[in-house]
Write a protein that holds these residues in place. Structure first.
Motif, PDB file in Angstrom:
ATOM      1  N   VAL A 244      35.714  43.833  12.759  1.00  0.00           N
ATOM      2  CA  VAL A 244      35.176  43.029  11.672  1.00  0.00           C
ATOM      3  C   VAL A 244      35.737  43.496  10.226  1.00  0.00           C
ATOM      4  N   GLY A 245      35.943  44.582  10.183  1.00  0.00           N
ATOM      5  CA  GLY A 245      36.368  45.219   8.824  1.00  0.00           C
ATOM      6  C   GLY A 245      37.799  44.775   8.553  1.00  0.00           C
ATOM      7  N   THR A 246      38.592  44.929   9.811  1.00  0.00           N
ATOM      8  CA  THR A 246      39.935  44.499   9.796  1.00  0.00           C
ATOM      9  C   THR A 246      40.185  43.035   9.361  1.00  0.00           C
ATOM     10  N   THR A 247      39.219  42.282  10.031  1.00  0.00           N
ATOM     11  CA  THR A 247      39.393  41.058   9.761  1.00  0.00           C
ATOM     12  C   THR A 247      39.027  40.375   8.355  1.00  0.00           C
ATOM     13  N   SER A 248      37.969  41.125   7.767  1.00  0.00           N
ATOM     14  CA  SER A 248      37.583  41.141   6.474  1.00  0.00           C
ATOM     15  C   SER A 248      38.747  41.385   5.470  1.00  0.00           C
ATOM     16  N   LEU A 249      39.383  42.365   5.725  1.00  0.00           N
ATOM     17  CA  LEU A 249      40.498  42.937   5.121  1.00  0.00           C
ATOM     18  C   LEU A 249      41.682  41.900   4.962  1.00  0.00           C
ATOM     19  N   MET A 250      42.039  41.385   6.106  1.00  0.00           N
ATOM     20  CA  MET A 250      42.859  40.580   6.152  1.00  0.00           C
ATOM     21  C   MET A 250      42.736  39.213   5.571  1.00  0.00           C
ATOM     22  N   ALA A 251      41.595  38.801   5.493  1.00  0.00           N
ATOM     23  CA  ALA A 251      41.012  37.557   5.046  1.00  0.00           C
ATOM     24  C   ALA A 251      41.116  37.824   3.609  1.00  0.00           C
ATOM     25  N   GLU A 252      40.912  38.950   2.825  1.00  0.00           N
ATOM     26  CA  GLU A 252      41.029  39.058   1.463  1.00  0.00           C
ATOM     27  C   GLU A 252      42.500  39.093   1.142  1.00  0.00           C
ATOM     28  N   LYS A 253      43.176  39.627   1.997  1.00  0.00           N
ATOM     29  CA  LYS A 253      44.897  39.768   1.610  1.00  0.00           C
ATOM     30  C   LYS A 253      45.331  38.400   1.698  1.00  0.00           C
ATOM     31  N   LEU A 254      44.749  37.716   2.495  1.00  0.00           N
ATOM     32  CA  LEU A 254      45.120  36.196   2.741  1.00  0.00           C
ATOM     33  C   LEU A 254      44.986  35.533   1.633  1.00  0.00           C
ATOM     34  N   ARG A 255      43.940  35.583   1.070  1.00  0.00           N
ATOM     35  CA  ARG A 255      43.096  34.745  -0.030  1.00  0.00           C
ATOM     36  C   ARG A 255      44.032  35.314  -1.699  1.00  0.00           C
ATOM     37  N   GLU A 256      44.442  36.557  -1.548  1.00  0.00           N
ATOM     38  CA  GLU A 256      45.203  37.278  -2.752  1.00  0.00           C
ATOM     39  C   GLU A 256      46.711  36.429  -2.498  1.00  0.00           C
ATOM     40  N   ALA A 257      47.017  36.405  -1.566  1.00  0.00           N
ATOM     41  CA  ALA A 257      48.740  35.839  -1.277  1.00  0.00           C
ATOM     42  C   ALA A 257      48.514  34.227  -1.825  1.00  0.00           C
TER      43      ALA A 257
ATOM     44  N   GLU B  94      45.494  23.055  -0.977  1.00  0.00           N
ATOM     45  CA  GLU B  94      45.971  23.480   0.317  1.00  0.00           C
ATOM     46  C   GLU B  94      45.838  24.652   0.609  1.00  0.00           C
ATOM     47  N   ALA B  95      45.919  25.577  -0.396  1.00  0.00           N
ATOM     48  CA  ALA B  95      45.657  27.142  -0.232  1.00  0.00           C
ATOM     49  C   ALA B  95      44.271  27.356   0.354  1.00  0.00           C
ATOM     50  N   LYS B  96      43.144  26.788  -0.103  1.00  0.00           N
ATOM     51  CA  LYS B  96      41.861  27.020   0.038  1.00  0.00           C
ATOM     52  C   LYS B  96      41.771  26.413   1.854  1.00  0.00           C
ATOM     53  N   GLY B  97      42.393  25.238   1.784  1.00  0.00           N
ATOM     54  CA  GLY B  97      42.281  24.633   3.506  1.00  0.00           C
ATOM     55  C   GLY B  97      43.088  25.609   4.296  1.00  0.00           C
ATOM     56  N   PHE B  98      44.415  26.150   4.142  1.00  0.00           N
ATOM     57  CA  PHE B  98      44.980  27.021   4.704  1.00  0.00           C
ATOM     58  C   PHE B  98      44.388  28.172   5.069  1.00  0.00           C
ATOM     59  N   VAL B  99      43.564  29.091   4.101  1.00  0.00           N
ATOM     60  CA  VAL B  99      42.995  30.272   4.181  1.00  0.00           C
ATOM     61  C   VAL B  99      41.923  30.069   4.979  1.00  0.00           C
TER      62      VAL B  99
ATOM     63  N   GLU C 129      41.326  27.656   7.357  1.00  0.00           N
ATOM     64  CA  GLU C 129      41.621  27.479   8.646  1.00  0.00           C
ATOM     65  C   GLU C 129      42.103  28.908   9.453  1.00  0.00           C
ATOM     66  N   ILE C 130      42.772  29.497   8.816  1.00  0.00           N
ATOM     67  CA  ILE C 130      43.212  30.877   9.243  1.00  0.00           C
ATOM     68  C   ILE C 130      41.976  31.818   9.583  1.00  0.00           C
ATOM     69  N   VAL C 131      41.012  32.063   8.606  1.00  0.00           N
ATOM     70  CA  VAL C 131      39.782  32.868   8.583  1.00  0.00           C
ATOM     71  C   VAL C 131      38.979  32.401   9.786  1.00  0.00           C
ATOM     72  N   ASP C 132      38.765  31.072   9.997  1.00  0.00           N
ATOM     73  CA  ASP C 132      38.230  30.419  10.996  1.00  0.00           C
ATOM     74  C   ASP C 132      38.828  31.002  12.211  1.00  0.00           C
ATOM     75  N   ARG C 133      40.214  30.736  12.517  1.00  0.00           N
ATOM     76  CA  ARG C 133      40.821  31.226  13.541  1.00  0.00           C
ATOM     77  C   ARG C 133      40.564  32.813  13.806  1.00  0.00           C
ATOM     78  N   MET C 134      40.809  33.506  12.892  1.00  0.00           N
ATOM     79  CA  MET C 134      40.546  34.884  13.096  1.00  0.00           C
ATOM     80  C   MET C 134      39.083  35.272  13.556  1.00  0.00           C
ATOM     81  N   LYS C 135      38.257  34.622  13.138  1.00  0.00           N
ATOM     82  CA  LYS C 135      36.861  34.797  13.541  1.00  0.00           C
ATOM     83  C   LYS C 135      36.730  34.391  14.983  1.00  0.00           C
TER      84      LYS C 135
END
Length: 108
Positions: free
Chosen positions: A16-29, A43-48, A50-56
């Protein structure tokens, strides 16, 4: 078995922590891409999102698979389940009572 459950929970918490960290880094990028003008904020919000939903979703599947595999490993190693341990403790308690009762009958 509680120690094994704690170990499993710790592994899942790391996931869970790894997923949260990845989501945060993805948002920053994605924020940087918006600042650079390469994509717009929607577009950025939709992309992020979508990726976060997939990761979860994948994390849930991963957690289920990991838990099943760990249970199978513990069974292969011969580690009894908690219910089996409780049953054995109950049987031991009954046997100890029977032995005490027999000893008391002998000494009367």
């Amino acid at each position: 078995m509680d120690k094994n459950n704690d170990w499993i929970k710790q592994l899942l918490t790391i996931g869970v922590g790894t997923t949260s960290l990845m989501a945060e880094k993805l948002r920053e990028a994605s924020e940087q891409l918006v600042k650079d003008g390469k994509i717009d904020s929607e577009e950025a919000k939709g992309f992020v999102d979508e990726i976060v939903d997939r990761m979860k979703s994948e994390q849930g599947n991963f957690e289920d698979q990991m838990e099943r595999q760990l249970r199978n490993i513990l069974l292969d190693l011969g580690v009894p389940r908690q219910s089996e341990m409780d049953e054995l403790r109950g049987r031991i308690d009954r046997l100890e009572r029977q032995v005490r009762d027999l000893e008391n009958k002998l000494w009367r």
